[in-house]
Scaffold this active site. Sequence first.
Site, PDB file in Angstrom:
ATOM      1  N   HIS A 114       0.850  -1.202   0.000  1.00 57.67           N
ATOM      2  CA  HIS A 114       0.000   0.000   0.000  1.00 57.67           C
ATOM      3  C   HIS A 114       0.883   1.250   0.000  1.00 57.67           C
ATOM      4  CE1 HIS A 114      -3.649   2.301   1.463  1.00 57.67           C
ATOM      5  NE2 HIS A 114      -2.676   3.121   1.823  1.00 57.67           N
ATOM      6  N   GLU A 115       1.891   1.280   0.903  1.00 55.96           N
ATOM      7  CA  GLU A 115       2.776   2.442   0.995  1.00 55.96           C
ATOM      8  C   GLU A 115       3.653   2.571  -0.242  1.00 55.96           C
ATOM      9  OE1 GLU A 115       2.342   4.662   3.193  1.00 55.96           O
ATOM     10  OE2 GLU A 115       0.938   3.508   4.419  1.00 55.96           O
ATOM     11  N   ASP A 135      -5.415   8.550   3.707  1.00 58.50           N
ATOM     12  CA  ASP A 135      -5.520   8.878   2.285  1.00 58.50           C
ATOM     13  C   ASP A 135      -6.801   9.649   1.970  1.00 58.50           C
ATOM     14  OD1 ASP A 135      -3.170   7.422   2.014  1.00 58.50           O
ATOM     15  OD2 ASP A 135      -4.255   5.555   1.644  1.00 58.50           O
TER      16      ASP A 135
END
Length: 367
Positions: free
Chosen positions: A76-77, A169
């Site tokens: 994800h990062e 986010d």
Amino acid sequence: MAGRGIFLFRLFGIPLHLDLSFLLVLPLLAFLIGNNLPLYLELFGLPQDPSLLENPWPFALGLLAALGLFLSVLLHELGHALTARRFGVETRRITLWLLGGVAQMERIPKEPAKELAIALAGPAVSLALALFFHLAKAPTGPLGFLTHYLALVNLMLALFNLLPALPLDGGRVYRALLALRKPYAKATRQAAALSQAVALALGLFGLLAFNPFLLLIALFVYMASRAEAEATLLAQALEGLRVKDLMTKDPIALPPDTPVAEALRLALAHKVSGFPVVEGERVLGVVGLEGLEGADPLAPVARYLQPPLLLSPEEEALAAMERMAERGYARALVVEGERLIGVLSKTDLLRAFQVRLLGLDTPRGVG
């Protein structure tokens, strides 16, 4: 928040670090997942295979599931980091910690379209992983549990990160959409206000549900959203300023054989907390009050030198402040070639921030 942590290796040139809290939460998470394995099997509609409930399977599956979760967080990062790279923004490091992962970027683009793309990249990766594990679901056994679990947690990871709260986010997406029609600083303040409301709602729900982990997330969101707003205001206040505009010119410099007692007397007389130490025109280091505690009053200051942080007068003030904060320096020396021409301190930066907030122009080249 997560610190720098233990360096592991580089991924696509980005340093990966493990915060100590990760080493604490990983076995705890493995235990909780393994201990609730029958509930997960029932939730996923999988058969209650007795062999999976015998030692060491519950803890082993719990550990694999926990590692899969953190690997999903890392991907994800990486989605954020690699998308940011496309827009010319590098990522200093990715750190895995208690609450997941943090990609520390050099800066957050103020262009709404770029921030929107970077913010959405992480949830897009998580949704893609959720779809992959959903399609790869096995009907039984250890693989059945792991594929079902990772499909669920990646979906939850995507949805949770889309909450409209900074620094999640969704908060960055909300700010980017606001910034399409209003100044970036005002958009940040509005996004931070919504973030704190979301944090309070999460905290209240955590209290009612007796969920300490949710309370911790609520506290993190509340504090991080405030820090984000303050950092944006500071960046706006220092925009366009260079080190030479804020530094204190021609600072008092001490020769290396100056006694500690004399340095303390000068610090009191001139109301400063440290001095550069210079021999001829060569900078040897700095000596600060924080490094003279318990020092021999008759000893030369050269005995208590600390390595200096050197800045160029043309360096942007905001970049200089970030370097000082990252390395824990209260002051930095400004040099032209090897010649000392000024000192930049946190006080100088704070003064510029206060002056700009009052709507006044910061005097250029005045310390």
